[in-house]
Enzyme design. Structure first.
Site, PDB file in Angstrom:
ATOM      1  CB  THR A   1      15.599  -2.120  61.198  1.00  0.00           C
ATOM      2  OG1 THR A   1      15.615  -3.036  60.100  1.00  0.00           O
ATOM      3  CG2 THR A   1      14.747  -0.921  60.795  1.00  0.00           C
ATOM      4  CG  ASP A   2      18.926  -4.700  57.755  1.00  0.00           C
ATOM      5  OD1 ASP A   2      17.688  -4.637  57.995  1.00  0.00           O
ATOM      6  OD2 ASP A   2      19.492  -5.749  57.414  1.00  0.00           O
ATOM      7  CD  GLU A   3      12.822  -4.216  57.043  1.00  0.00           C
ATOM      8  OE1 GLU A   3      11.890  -3.521  56.639  1.00  0.00           O
ATOM      9  OE2 GLU A   3      12.683  -5.365  57.472  1.00  0.00           O
TER      10      GLU A   3
ATOM     11  CE1 TYR B   1       9.724  -1.987  61.969  1.00  0.00           C
ATOM     12  CE2 TYR B   1      10.990  -2.684  60.046  1.00  0.00           C
ATOM     13  CZ  TYR B   1      10.881  -2.533  61.422  1.00  0.00           C
ATOM     14  OH  TYR B   1      11.925  -2.897  62.238  1.00  0.00           O
TER      15      TYR B   1
ATOM     16  CE  LYS C   1      12.950   0.473  64.353  1.00  0.00           C
ATOM     17  NZ  LYS C   1      12.794   0.356  65.832  1.00  0.00           N
TER      18      LYS C   1
HETATM   19  P1  NAD Z   1       8.375  -7.573  68.520  1.00  0.00           P
HETATM   20  O1  NAD Z   1       7.248  -7.141  67.652  1.00  0.00           O
HETATM   21  O2  NAD Z   1       8.611  -9.021  68.769  1.00  0.00           O
HETATM   22  O3  NAD Z   1       8.214  -6.895  69.972  1.00  0.00           O
HETATM   23  C1  NAD Z   1       7.843  -5.567  70.132  1.00  0.00           C
HETATM   24  C2  NAD Z   1       7.540  -5.328  71.617  1.00  0.00           C
HETATM   25  O4  NAD Z   1       7.239  -3.925  71.788  1.00  0.00           O
HETATM   26  C3  NAD Z   1       6.334  -6.099  72.135  1.00  0.00           C
HETATM   27  O5  NAD Z   1       6.596  -6.631  73.410  1.00  0.00           O
HETATM   28  C4  NAD Z   1       5.226  -5.043  72.221  1.00  0.00           C
HETATM   29  O6  NAD Z   1       4.264  -5.309  73.221  1.00  0.00           O
HETATM   30  C5  NAD Z   1       6.053  -3.800  72.547  1.00  0.00           C
HETATM   31  N1  NAD Z   1       5.381  -2.566  72.129  1.00  0.00           N
HETATM   32  C6  NAD Z   1       4.820  -2.293  70.923  1.00  0.00           C
HETATM   33  N2  NAD Z   1       4.278  -1.060  70.940  1.00  0.00           N
HETATM   34  C7  NAD Z   1       4.536  -0.542  72.163  1.00  0.00           C
HETATM   35  C8  NAD Z   1       4.257   0.715  72.786  1.00  0.00           C
HETATM   36  N3  NAD Z   1       3.580   1.664  72.133  1.00  0.00           N
HETATM   37  N4  NAD Z   1       4.686   0.924  74.047  1.00  0.00           N
HETATM   38  C9  NAD Z   1       5.369  -0.040  74.719  1.00  0.00           C
HETATM   39  N5  NAD Z   1       5.638  -1.254  74.192  1.00  0.00           N
HETATM   40  C10 NAD Z   1       5.235  -1.495  72.928  1.00  0.00           C
HETATM   41  O7  NAD Z   1       9.647  -6.865  67.919  1.00  0.00           O
HETATM   42  P2  NAD Z   1      11.173  -7.378  67.835  1.00  0.00           P
HETATM   43  O8  NAD Z   1      11.321  -8.227  66.645  1.00  0.00           O
HETATM   44  O9  NAD Z   1      11.590  -7.879  69.157  1.00  0.00           O
HETATM   45  O10 NAD Z   1      11.915  -6.004  67.517  1.00  0.00           O
HETATM   46  C11 NAD Z   1      12.436  -5.195  68.563  1.00  0.00           C
HETATM   47  C12 NAD Z   1      13.076  -3.967  67.957  1.00  0.00           C
HETATM   48  O11 NAD Z   1      14.116  -4.343  67.085  1.00  0.00           O
HETATM   49  C13 NAD Z   1      12.121  -3.116  67.113  1.00  0.00           C
HETATM   50  O12 NAD Z   1      12.415  -1.756  67.352  1.00  0.00           O
HETATM   51  C14 NAD Z   1      12.454  -3.503  65.683  1.00  0.00           C
HETATM   52  O13 NAD Z   1      12.189  -2.427  64.803  1.00  0.00           O
HETATM   53  C15 NAD Z   1      13.925  -3.782  65.792  1.00  0.00           C
HETATM   54  N6  NAD Z   1      14.467  -4.748  64.819  1.00  0.00           N
HETATM   55  C16 NAD Z   1      13.986  -6.016  64.754  1.00  0.00           C
HETATM   56  C17 NAD Z   1      14.548  -6.934  63.868  1.00  0.00           C
HETATM   57  C18 NAD Z   1      14.084  -8.352  63.775  1.00  0.00           C
HETATM   58  O14 NAD Z   1      14.616  -9.101  62.951  1.00  0.00           O
HETATM   59  N7  NAD Z   1      13.133  -8.794  64.571  1.00  0.00           N
HETATM   60  C19 NAD Z   1      15.598  -6.529  63.040  1.00  0.00           C
HETATM   61  C20 NAD Z   1      16.041  -5.212  63.110  1.00  0.00           C
HETATM   62  C21 NAD Z   1      15.482  -4.340  64.026  1.00  0.00           C
HETATM   63  O1  TDX Z   2       4.937 -15.674  55.122  1.00  0.00           O
HETATM   64  C1  TDX Z   2       5.983 -15.117  54.736  1.00  0.00           C
HETATM   65  N1  TDX Z   2       6.532 -15.478  53.546  1.00  0.00           N
HETATM   66  C2  TDX Z   2       7.651 -14.898  53.029  1.00  0.00           C
HETATM   67  O2  TDX Z   2       8.103 -15.255  51.947  1.00  0.00           O
HETATM   68  C3  TDX Z   2       6.650 -14.097  55.517  1.00  0.00           C
HETATM   69  C4  TDX Z   2       6.101 -13.670  56.835  1.00  0.00           C
HETATM   70  C5  TDX Z   2       7.787 -13.531  54.994  1.00  0.00           C
HETATM   71  N2  TDX Z   2       8.267 -13.897  53.775  1.00  0.00           N
HETATM   72  C6  TDX Z   2       9.498 -13.242  53.262  1.00  0.00           C
HETATM   73  C7  TDX Z   2       9.463 -11.724  53.254  1.00  0.00           C
HETATM   74  C8  TDX Z   2      10.909 -11.359  53.501  1.00  0.00           C
HETATM   75  O3  TDX Z   2      11.626 -11.344  52.276  1.00  0.00           O
HETATM   76  O4  TDX Z   2      10.549 -13.593  54.157  1.00  0.00           O
HETATM   77  C9  TDX Z   2      11.444 -12.502  54.363  1.00  0.00           C
HETATM   78  C10 TDX Z   2      11.487 -12.162  55.838  1.00  0.00           C
HETATM   79  O5  TDX Z   2      10.232 -11.622  56.197  1.00  0.00           O
HETATM   80  P1  TDX Z   2       9.907 -11.144  57.690  1.00  0.00           P
HETATM   81  O6  TDX Z   2      10.177 -12.260  58.623  1.00  0.00           O
HETATM   82  O7  TDX Z   2       8.563 -10.513  57.673  1.00  0.00           O
HETATM   83  O8  TDX Z   2      11.073 -10.065  57.948  1.00  0.00           O
HETATM   84  P2  TDX Z   2      11.500  -8.729  57.166  1.00  0.00           P
HETATM   85  O9  TDX Z   2      10.394  -8.167  56.374  1.00  0.00           O
HETATM   86  O10 TDX Z   2      12.796  -9.019  56.475  1.00  0.00           O
HETATM   87  O11 TDX Z   2      11.758  -7.735  58.431  1.00  0.00           O
HETATM   88  C11 TDX Z   2      12.447  -8.215  59.604  1.00  0.00           C
HETATM   89  O12 TDX Z   2      13.781  -7.787  59.597  1.00  0.00           O
HETATM   90  C12 TDX Z   2      14.036  -6.430  59.785  1.00  0.00           C
HETATM   91  C13 TDX Z   2      11.764  -7.731  60.885  1.00  0.00           C
HETATM   92  O13 TDX Z   2      10.410  -8.152  60.892  1.00  0.00           O
HETATM   93  C14 TDX Z   2      11.875  -6.246  61.033  1.00  0.00           C
HETATM   94  O14 TDX Z   2      11.314  -5.841  62.290  1.00  0.00           O
HETATM   95  C15 TDX Z   2      13.324  -5.868  60.995  1.00  0.00           C
HETATM   96  O15 TDX Z   2      13.495  -4.481  61.057  1.00  0.00           O
END
Ligand code: NAD
Ligand code: TDX
Length: 339
Positions: free
Chosen positions: A125-127, A153, A157
């Site tokens: 992630t970019d985080e 988190y 990562k």
């Molecule tokens: P998500 O939370 O929707 O899904 C996570 C999945 O992993 C779920 O199906 C869960 O059951 C499974 N999981 C969790 N713990 C596990 C374990 N111990 N063993 C096996 N499976 C397990 O997450 P997402 O948003 O789809 O993110 C996927 C990946 O991308 C993550 O690594 C996250 O850090 C990364 N990522 C997400 C975003 C985003 O915007 N959602 C952005 C950047 C990076």
């Molecule tokens: O109820 C809310 N109100 C609000 O203002 C929630 C859930 C979020 N927010 C804000 C917080 C953040 O500035 O919105 C922005 C986005 O929040 P999230 O959806 O929780 O995402 P973020 O914290 O940016 O992280 C996401 O992007 C990077 C993913 O959850 C991560 O898994 C990924 O690595």
């Protein structure tokens, strides 16, 4: 070839599986997922009967289980999506983030190096770069930006990324890492900003905006991310990190207002609530490397992607209503009840 895709019952992993079935139907995909609160087996219903697909309920930290699966499936590639992914949950309870995101990553890579130095891709992630100031729109994250995390988190990562790079240097494991910005699209779990706001809007519930809603995220349509991962796995340079994102920055408050408008609701639903602890101000990716080396650019404009996403939530109410009617209610009360 055979790919093990971890976390494939979650948001991005499931979209990746759907994309790969279309793009490379000849490949075998084995989805390994623990089915935590964020995993949803019903999401994978469209591929369950596909002879080139197999689902295995397993924890990536379960060393014996993971090794047995490698022995049986002899994978060519592992793509690791499995993670605890929600920043707010990591602030409440960091432990499981360290367990899954760091130790789980190590377990998967140990299996890779034990069973023939299997090609390994880490979805990061970019985080891990921390945040950028709001008043410097000229600054972007490149692959050279130092790791500088804010939340449990992102620290977990980043820890995983460092381990992945260490396994490459120490054991010559053939790895790549992608660091992408915020994804949005179908099957996004409704604890995250966009689906939470859509669901609350449709239920005429308050829309909890953290702080003043001025934080900026760089939004990427999930299918564009899946294409990038596919490219990196097939053509990326071993040992490299690729940033994935694409100059699509939006303030949270503007996203919330857009969703309200699209759904024909009223801005009086907006409720400003206590800010997230350590809240990152701005994320912004410079995708020059993946563009120059692999020819990738995001194809979906935010205006189109958000419309498609909202339509998906309208068409698939059963999927998210089932989620928010269960344990999610307790989560919501705990996180937002007194905020
Ligand atoms: P998500 O939370 O929707 O899904 C996570 C999945 O992993 C779920 O199906 C869960 O059951 C499974 N999981 C969790 N713990 C596990 C374990 N111990 N063993 C096996 N499976 C397990 O997450 P997402 O948003 O789809 O993110 C996927 C990946 O991308 C993550 O690594 C996250 O850090 C990364 N990522 C997400 C975003 C985003 O915007 N959602 C952005 C950047 C990076
Ligand atoms: O109820 C809310 N109100 C609000 O203002 C929630 C859930 C979020 N927010 C804000 C917080 C953040 O500035 O919105 C922005 C986005 O929040 P999230 O959806 O929780 O995402 P973020 O914290 O940016 O992280 C996401 O992007 C990077 C993913 O959850 C991560 O898994 C990924 O690595």
């Amino acid at each position: 070839m055979t790919l093990i895709v971890t976390g494939g019952a979650g948001f991005i992993g499931s979209n990746f599986i759907f994309y790969m079935r279309k793009a490379h139907p000849e490949d075998r995909i084995v989805c390994l997922d623990k089915l935590t609160y964020a995993g949803n087996l019903s999401t994978l219903a469209p591929v369950m009967d596909d002879p080139n697909f197999r689902f295995v309920k397993l924890d990536i930290c379960d060393r014996a289980g993971v090794f047995a699966l490698f022995e049986e499936e002899k994978p060519d590639v592992v793509v690791n999506f499995a993670a605890e992914s929600h920043v707010d949950r990591s602030i409440e309870d960091p432990g499981i983030f360290l367990q899954t995101n760091i130790l789980g990553t190590a377990t998967m890579m140990d299996a890779c190096r034990t069973f023939g130095n299997v090609r390994y891709h880490q979805v990061s992630t970019d985080e891990v770069y921390g945040d950028l100031p709001l008043d410097r729109p000229d600054l972007f994250f490149t692959e050279e930006t130092p790791i500088h995390t804010s939340s449990p988190y992102s620290s977990s990562k980043a820890g995983a990324d460092l381990l992945v790079q260490a396994y490459h240097r120490t054991y010559d494991l053939p790895i790549t890492i992608s660091r992408c910005s915020n994804n949005y699209g179908p099957y996004h779990f409704p604890e995250k900003l966009i689906p939470l706001m859509i669901a609350n809007c449709l239920n005429n519930k308050p829309l909890p905006v953290y702080g003043e809603g001025l934080n900026v995220r760089d939004w990427l349509y999930v299918e564009d991310h899946c294409k990038a991962i596919d490219l990196i796995v097939r053509k990326g340079r071993i040992g490299e990190v690729y940033n994935v994102g694409g100059h699509n920055e939006m303030r949270n408050i503007d996203i919330v207002k857009l969703i309200i408008k699209e759904l024909g609701k009223d801005e009086s639903l907006i409720t400003y609530v206590t800010d997230r602890k350590g809240h990152d101000l701005r994320y912004a990716i410079d995708p020059t490397k993946i563009h120059n080396e692999l020819g990738w650019l995001p194809e979906t404009k935010f205006q189109d992607g958000i419309k498609k996403t909202i339509q998906w939530y309208l068409d698939n109410k059963a999927w998210w209503e089932e989620i928010i009617s269960g344990e999610y209610q307790n989560y919501y009360e705990k996180m937002y009840g007194n905020r």
